[in-house]
Design a protein around this motif. Structure first.
Motif, mmCIF file in Angstrom:
data_model
loop_
_atom_site.group_PDB
_atom_site.id
_atom_site.type_symbol
_atom_site.label_atom_id
_atom_site.label_comp_id
_atom_site.label_asym_id
_atom_site.label_seq_id
_atom_site.Cartn_x
_atom_site.Cartn_y
_atom_site.Cartn_z
ATOM 1 N N ASP A 228 0.569 -1.119 0.113
ATOM 2 C CA ASP A 228 0.010 0.039 -0.009
ATOM 3 C C ASP A 228 0.855 1.451 0.130
ATOM 4 O O ASP A 228 1.763 1.477 0.743
ATOM 5 N N ALA A 229 0.446 2.394 -0.805
ATOM 6 C CA ALA A 229 1.233 3.724 -0.562
ATOM 7 C C ALA A 229 1.189 3.756 0.327
ATOM 8 O O ALA A 229 2.492 4.387 0.447
ATOM 9 N N HIS A 230 0.846 3.787 1.523
ATOM 10 C CA HIS A 230 1.293 4.223 3.046
ATOM 11 C C HIS A 230 1.944 3.424 4.064
ATOM 12 O O HIS A 230 1.580 3.382 5.305
ATOM 13 N N ASP A 231 1.524 2.594 3.525
ATOM 14 C CA ASP A 231 2.538 1.120 4.679
ATOM 15 C C ASP A 231 3.918 1.862 4.550
ATOM 16 O O ASP A 231 4.618 2.732 4.788
ATOM 17 N N ASP A 232 4.321 0.993 5.861
ATOM 18 C CA ASP A 232 5.105 1.386 6.537
ATOM 19 C C ASP A 232 6.477 0.344 6.358
ATOM 20 O O ASP A 232 5.859 -1.282 6.730
ATOM 21 N N LEU A 233 7.673 0.422 6.357
ATOM 22 C CA LEU A 233 9.026 -0.736 5.840
ATOM 23 C C LEU A 233 8.661 -1.236 7.677
ATOM 24 O O LEU A 233 8.974 -2.997 7.846
ATOM 25 N N ALA A 234 8.443 -1.006 8.715
ATOM 26 C CA ALA A 234 8.048 -1.853 10.078
ATOM 27 C C ALA A 234 7.354 -2.555 9.891
ATOM 28 O O ALA A 234 7.302 -3.366 10.700
ATOM 29 N N ASN A 235 6.348 -2.424 8.856
ATOM 30 C CA ASN A 235 5.128 -4.113 9.572
ATOM 31 C C ASN A 235 5.941 -4.822 8.632
ATOM 32 O O ASN A 235 5.282 -6.070 8.619
ATOM 33 N N TRP A 236 7.246 -4.471 7.265
ATOM 34 C CA TRP A 236 7.516 -6.216 7.069
ATOM 35 C C TRP A 236 8.734 -7.221 7.321
ATOM 36 O O TRP A 236 9.879 -6.124 7.349
ATOM 37 N N SER A 237 8.616 -7.527 8.707
ATOM 38 C CA SER A 237 10.069 -8.526 9.142
ATOM 39 C C SER A 237 10.207 -8.650 7.468
ATOM 40 O O SER A 237 9.526 -9.290 6.477
ATOM 41 N N ASP A 238 11.840 -9.961 7.954
ATOM 42 C CA ASP A 238 12.390 -10.514 6.576
ATOM 43 C C ASP A 238 11.030 -11.640 6.594
ATOM 44 O O ASP A 238 11.067 -12.186 5.302
ATOM 45 N N ASP A 239 10.547 -12.377 7.008
ATOM 46 C CA ASP A 239 10.058 -13.779 7.318
ATOM 47 C C ASP A 239 8.605 -13.045 6.519
ATOM 48 O O ASP A 239 8.478 -14.229 5.890
ATOM 49 N N ARG A 240 7.876 -12.364 6.873
ATOM 50 C CA ARG A 240 6.822 -11.598 6.496
ATOM 51 C C ARG A 240 6.754 -11.715 5.166
ATOM 52 O O ARG A 240 6.593 -11.973 3.465
ATOM 53 N N ILE A 241 8.246 -10.890 4.331
ATOM 54 C CA ILE A 241 8.834 -10.612 2.832
ATOM 55 C C ILE A 241 8.866 -12.000 2.163
ATOM 56 O O ILE A 241 7.767 -11.681 1.403
ATOM 57 N N TRP A 242 10.018 -12.919 2.292
ATOM 58 C CA TRP A 242 9.561 -13.880 2.244
ATOM 59 C C TRP A 242 8.181 -14.454 1.796
ATOM 60 O O TRP A 242 8.013 -14.963 1.245
ATOM 61 N N SER A 243 7.749 -14.601 2.848
ATOM 62 C CA SER A 243 6.237 -15.088 3.022
ATOM 63 C C SER A 243 5.223 -14.822 1.610
ATOM 64 O O SER A 243 4.818 -15.884 1.303
ATOM 65 N N GLU A 244 5.511 -13.695 1.718
ATOM 66 C CA GLU A 244 4.832 -13.252 1.069
ATOM 67 C C GLU A 244 5.117 -13.626 -1.125
ATOM 68 O O GLU A 244 3.906 -13.624 -2.134
ATOM 69 N N LEU A 245 6.094 -12.567 -1.503
ATOM 70 C CA LEU A 245 6.937 -13.739 -2.213
ATOM 71 C C LEU A 245 6.834 -15.200 -2.697
ATOM 72 O O LEU A 245 6.041 -15.325 -4.003
ATOM 73 N N HIS A 246 7.192 -16.058 -1.949
ATOM 74 C CA HIS A 246 6.310 -16.587 -2.125
ATOM 75 C C HIS A 246 5.420 -17.507 -3.153
ATOM 76 O O HIS A 246 4.785 -17.915 -3.628
ATOM 77 N N ARG A 247 4.225 -16.638 -1.861
ATOM 78 C CA ARG A 247 2.448 -16.389 -2.086
ATOM 79 C C ARG A 247 2.317 -16.056 -3.631
ATOM 80 O O ARG A 247 1.958 -16.692 -4.694
ATOM 81 N N ARG A 248 2.673 -15.196 -3.952
ATOM 82 C CA ARG A 248 2.316 -14.579 -5.525
ATOM 83 C C ARG A 248 3.657 -14.478 -6.092
ATOM 84 O O ARG A 248 2.904 -14.585 -7.228
ATOM 85 N N LEU A 249 4.294 -14.850 -5.956
ATOM 86 C CA LEU A 249 5.355 -15.727 -7.525
ATOM 87 C C LEU A 249 5.454 -17.435 -7.516
ATOM 88 O O LEU A 249 5.558 -17.977 -8.939
ATOM 89 N N GLU A 250 4.433 -18.029 -6.513
ATOM 90 C CA GLU A 250 4.123 -19.191 -7.097
ATOM 91 C C GLU A 250 3.862 -20.129 -8.196
ATOM 92 O O GLU A 250 3.344 -19.250 -8.487
ATOM 93 N N THR A 251 4.228 -21.129 -8.767
ATOM 94 C CA THR A 251 3.730 -22.374 -10.274
ATOM 95 C C THR A 251 2.974 -23.654 -9.526
ATOM 96 O O THR A 251 3.344 -24.182 -8.685
ATOM 97 N N ASP A 252 3.173 -23.313 -10.651
ATOM 98 C CA ASP A 252 2.388 -25.288 -10.409
ATOM 99 C C ASP A 252 3.392 -26.176 -11.091
ATOM 100 O O ASP A 252 3.511 -27.301 -12.218
ATOM 101 N N ASP A 253 4.623 -25.674 -11.780
ATOM 102 C CA ASP A 253 5.589 -26.124 -12.663
ATOM 103 C C ASP A 253 7.158 -26.637 -12.211
ATOM 104 O O ASP A 253 8.046 -27.316 -12.209
ATOM 105 N N GLY A 254 6.929 -26.514 -10.509
ATOM 106 C CA GLY A 254 7.863 -26.728 -9.399
ATOM 107 C C GLY A 254 9.052 -25.576 -9.146
ATOM 108 O O GLY A 254 10.176 -25.795 -8.986
ATOM 109 N N TRP A 255 9.261 -24.279 -10.257
ATOM 110 C CA TRP A 255 9.609 -23.047 -10.140
ATOM 111 C C TRP A 255 10.314 -23.304 -8.624
ATOM 112 O O TRP A 255 8.886 -22.752 -7.618
ATOM 113 N N THR A 256 10.881 -22.955 -8.178
ATOM 114 C CA THR A 256 11.177 -22.172 -6.476
ATOM 115 C C THR A 256 12.463 -21.047 -6.751
ATOM 116 O O THR A 256 12.798 -20.175 -7.233
ATOM 117 N N LEU A 257 11.964 -20.221 -5.447
ATOM 118 C CA LEU A 257 12.060 -18.974 -5.301
ATOM 119 C C LEU A 257 13.317 -19.093 -4.169
ATOM 120 O O LEU A 257 13.191 -19.412 -3.338
#
Length: 397
Positions: A228-257
Motif C-alpha cells: 500500500d502507498a501508505h505502508d510502513d517498512l516496520a510492518n515488514w519483517s524478513d519472514d513476512r517478505i519471503w512468505s509474501e513473495l513465495h505466495r505471489r510467485l508460486e507456480t504449478d511447474d515446480g519453480w522455486t524462489l
C-alpha cells in the motif's frame, strides 16, 4: 569561470550529456550537490534499453557493463500460477536489454569524466540560475556548500538536477504546464544475498498484488513486491517478505524462489510527472527534472539518456553550423518519446498491479488483458517493442 555548457546535476542525464559533448569537442562543467561517494553508493536498479547500452559502447564507457552486465533476451509475465515468456530478441529483430545497475553506470561515467580531464565539482551548494532567458546565462554556487559564492558563465544550462532540483523552477509558471499522477501503491524492494531464481526478469500478477524478480549480480538479487502507498517498512519483517513473495510467485511447474539474507530493504512510492515545455531560453531540462515514470516500465534512466542525445545534437548543430533549429525543437522531440514512455509505464502498472478499488468487472477485464497480450502475436510484439526501447522520433514541426 567560463564554459560552453553548464550542467546542473551528476545523475544519468548530466553525466551522459557531458560525455556526449566531450565526444563532440564541446566544453562543459558539471555542478553536483552530492559527494562522489554519495552518488556511487546510492544503490539503484537498472534495465538498459538496447539504445542505451549501444550508446555506452559508442562512447567508450562500456567495459564494466560488458563484463558485469547481464544481457536478457526476454522477460516473463506470470499469472494464474503460470509463466508466459516474451521473447524480446525474436519479437524486435534482435534487440535485447541489459541488466546493469544505475549506480554502476554512474561510476563508469564519473571515471570517464575524470579520465578525460572534464571538470566536475561535487558537494556544491546554494546553486542559483541567472539570466536563463538571455544569451549569457549564469550559474552561481558555493563549493563545499560553505565556500564563497562563485559564478559560472556559459552559453547554455542543462538542468539535470532531478525532480527536487532548482532548474525547473526557472521556467516561469505562466509558461510551463505540469502533469502528474500518484498511484495508490508502492514497491517494497529488497536486496538479498542469493543466487538468481530466474535467468530473466519475472513480472508477476497475483490476487495479493504484484511482484518482480530481478537481479543485481550472480550473488545479489533485487526483488520487489507491491504494498500500500501508505505502508510502513516496520510492518515488514524478513519472514513476512519471503512468505509474501513465495505466495505471489508460486507456480504449478515446480519453480522455486531462492531465499537469502536480506541486506537492504526500502519502500518507494510510484508516480508519473511531466513538465511541458522542457526548455526556456538557454535552459534545457533533462531526466527526472522534466519527467518521472513509475518503475514498472523500466524507462527512467533510458528516458534521461534519450533526452541528452537530443540535446547534444542540438548543441553540436548550434556550434558547428550556427543553426539553432534543433535546440528550438528540443521539447517537441523529447516529449513525444516521454509521453510514449509514460503511456507504456502506466499501462504496465495498471496491467500488473492489484487495484483495491477495482470492481469484479474491472478485475475480469484486467485478467482478460493479461491473457490477450501473452497469447496474441500483436500483443507480445507491442510489449517487446516498448520494453527494449522505442527509437527517437526526430520530426520537427
Amino acid at each position: 569561470m567560463r564554459t560552453q555548457v553548464a550542467i546542473i546535476g551528476a545523475g544519468p542525464a548530466g553525466l551522459m550529456l557531458a560525455q556526449l559533448l566531450h565526444s563532440k569537442g564541446i566544453e562543459s562543467v558539471i555542478l553536483e550537490s552530492r559527494t562522489r561517494a554519495e552518488i556511487e553508493e546510492t544503490i539503484r536498479a537498472g534495465v538498459l534499453e538496447q539504445g542505451t547500452a549501444d550508446l555506452m559502447r559508442e562512447l567508450g564507457v562500456a567495459d564494466r557493463m560488458n563484463r558485469l552486465g547481464q544481457v536478457h533476451d526476454g522477460i516473463e509475465f506470470r499469472f494464474h500460477r503460470k509463466g508466459h515468456r516474451i521473447n524480446l530478441k525474436e519479437l524486435t529483430g534482435g534487440k535485447r536489454v541489459t541488466i546493469y545497475a544505475q549506480h554502476e553506470v554512474l561510476k563508469d561515467l564519473i571515471s570517464a569524466r575524470i579520465a578525460t580531464g572534464g571538470e566536475i565539482l561535487f558537494d556544491v551548494g546554494d546553486v542559483r540560475l541567472l539570466d536563463v532567458d538571455t544569451e549569457l546565462p549564469r550559474v552561481q554556487f558555493r563549493r563545499h556548500k560553505d565556500g564563497e559564492l562563485e559564478e559560472l558563465v556559459c552559453d547554455f544550462i542543462a538542468g539535470c538536477d532531478g525532480f527536487h532540483g532548482p532548474s525547473r523552477q526557472h521556467i516561469p509558471q505562466r509558461v510551463r504546464t505540469e502533469y502528474s499522477e500518484v498511484f495508490p501503491m508502492s514497491w517494497l524492494g529488497i536486496l538479498a544475498e542469493a543466487p538468481p531464481s530466474s535467468p530473466e526478469l519475472i513480472y508477476a500478477h497475483h490476487d495479493r498484488g504484484f511482484a518482480l524478480v530481478s537481479t543485481r549480480s550472480p550473488e545479489i538479487q533485487r526483488i520487489y513486491l507491491q504494498v500500500d502507498a501508505h505502508d510502513d517498512l516496520a510492518n515488514w519483517s524478513d519472514d513476512r517478505i519471503w512468505s509474501e513473495l513465495h505466495r505471489r510467485l508460486e507456480t504449478d511447474d515446480g519453480w522455486t524462489l531462492i531465499e537469502g539474507p536480506i541486506i537492504q530493504k526500502s519502500i518507494v512510492g510510484m508516480r508519473s510527472f511531466v513538465c511541458d515545455p522542457m526548455q526556456y531560453g538557454r535552459l534545457f531540462l533533462a531526466g527526472d527534472a522534466a519527467h518521472i515514470v513509475p518503475p514498472t516500465g523500466a524507462k527512467g534512466l533510458n528516458l534521461a539518456v534519450s533526452d541528452v542525445v537530443v540535446l547534444a545534437k542540438g548543441i553540436e548543430t548550434y556550434y558547428k553550423q550556427g543553426n539553432a533549429e534543433w535546440l528550438q525543437a528540443y521539447s517537441e522531440i523529447c516529449l513525444r518519446r516521454v509521453w510514449k514512455a509514460e503511456r507504456f509505464s502506466n499501462y504496465m502498472t495498471s496491467l500488473l498491479h492489484r487495484h483495491a478499488n477495482h470492481s469484479p468487472f474491472q478485475r475480469r477485464i484486467q485478467l482478460a488483458e493479461l491473457d490477450y497480450v501473452t497469447s496474441s502475436p500483436v500483443g507480445l510484439a507491442s510489449i517487446a517493442e516498448n520494453y527494449v526501447g522505442l527509437p527517437i522520433d526526430w520530426r520537427r514541426s
